[in-house]
Structures are given as C-alpha cells and as structure tokens.
Design a protein around this motif. Structure first.
Motif: not given
Length: 206
Positions: A137-151
């Motif tokens: 969960d990017l919100m829980e991880e406090r990520a400002d930017v995330a790079i992901r593969t797929g939809p």
C-alpha cells in the motif's frame, strides 16, 4: 505618468550606481546604458520627485541633502530586493525528503546508478529508495513516487508511463533435455517452474 508606468527599482539602481561610482560615465558602463541615457534618467527621476538630488558640475557630482536621504533609502531597498530574490530562488530549488518505491529489477538497473548524480544536483534533498517486488500500500508506505509494472489499480493515483517491457519464459538446456521443450503456453502447466510466491499486480501465465 502613473506609478505603474515607472520602473522605480531601475531608477533607484541607476541613481545608486551614479553616486557609488562617482559619475554618469562609470554608471552607464555598469548598467549597460549610455551616459546621456543615465543623465536623462536622473533628470526624469528628479522631475518626478520634484526635488534636486545631485549638484552637477564639470568636475564632480555631489549629493543634495534630499539626494543623501534618497540614496540611503534606495541602497537599503535594493538590498532588500536582492535578498528577497535570493530567498525566492532558494525556495524554488527542490528540498526535503523524497521516498521512492520501486520493484527490485528496475531499481537495481536504472535507479541506483542515478542516485549519486541526483543527490549532487539536488543537495537539499534526502532520498529514501525502497526496492521491493511485493505489492504494498503506497499510502501506508508513505511513498512520494512509486514505479510499478502492470495496470494501475488505485485510480486516485497519478501515473506517467516510463516505458514498456515484456515477460519471457526461460529454461536451461539441461532442463529442456530432461523434460522436453514446451510448444504452446498451455504446455507450461505440465512443467516445473520458478515463480512468484507473493501477490502480483499483473496476471498469471495463460
């Protein structure tokens, strides 16, 4: 002429240069103007203020009492303007903590080599680079930017496509010699494989 029609900061700067450098010619060189242009600007300033700021003679310039007061105030105002511009420029530079979350292959190959140059270019930024192939969960991880593969599952996130990739099936020559070579994707169900042990954002093999 209204106040909006007059560049009062430019007038102050030229006047201060005339006083500090001791003449129209030196001030003109410093400001990129002609001596006659500087003289006309000072005359226009005096006309607008309704008072004489300089005593002119063939040998030297001297300040009137009004000119002394105006010069002192102009120098202070110009200094405050420069300080305001420096503060604004410093505020425009990136600063603070940046937390980036990426899958391991992309991070190892593309992101980590860029980290030294990025930090050198943006000394006001501290970077926290988290590499994981797990779905988090990017919100829980406090990520400002995330790079992901797929939809993208969470439609509230803003996305930008970085590129395209593809997945392939590979096998060692020894495995193929022992178990045979699959001819169709459906054949993979009868083969042994090394896959993911946690949920993924992309679908499985056909």
């Amino acid at each position: 002429m209204t106040r909006m029609d007059v560049n009062r900061a430019a007038e102050m700067e030229v006047f201060a240069r005339v006083v500090d450098l001791g003449g129209f010619t030196a001030a003109a060189r410093a400001c990129g103007l002609t001596p006659s242009g500087v003289s006309k600007l000072i005359t226009r300033l005096e006309t607008r203020l309704g008072t004489r700021l300089l005593h002119r003679s063939t040998r030297r310039l001297s300040l009137t009492p009004e000119g002394q007061a105006f010069h002192a105030r102009a120098v202070r105002i110009l200094g405050e303007m420069e300080e305001a511009e420096r503060e604004a420029s410093a505020g425009a530079a990136p600063r603070g903590h940046l937390r980036v979350n990426s899958n391991v292959p992309f991070g190892m190959r593309y992101l980590i080599p860029l980290v030294p140059e990025f930090l050198a270019t943006h000394p006001g930024v501290t970077l926290d680079l988290v590499l994981s192939d797990a779905v988090v969960d990017l919100m829980e991880e406090r990520a400002d930017v995330a790079i992901r593969t797929g939809p993208l599952r969470d439609s509230s996130l803003m996305i930008r496509k970085l590129g395209s990739t593809r997945m392939v099936v590979v096998a060692s020559p020894a495995y193929l010699e022992q178990h045979g070579t699959p001819r169709h994707p459906g054949d993979l169900a009868r083969h042994k494989g090394i896959g993911w042990t946690f949920p993924r954002t992309i679908g499985g093999w056909p």
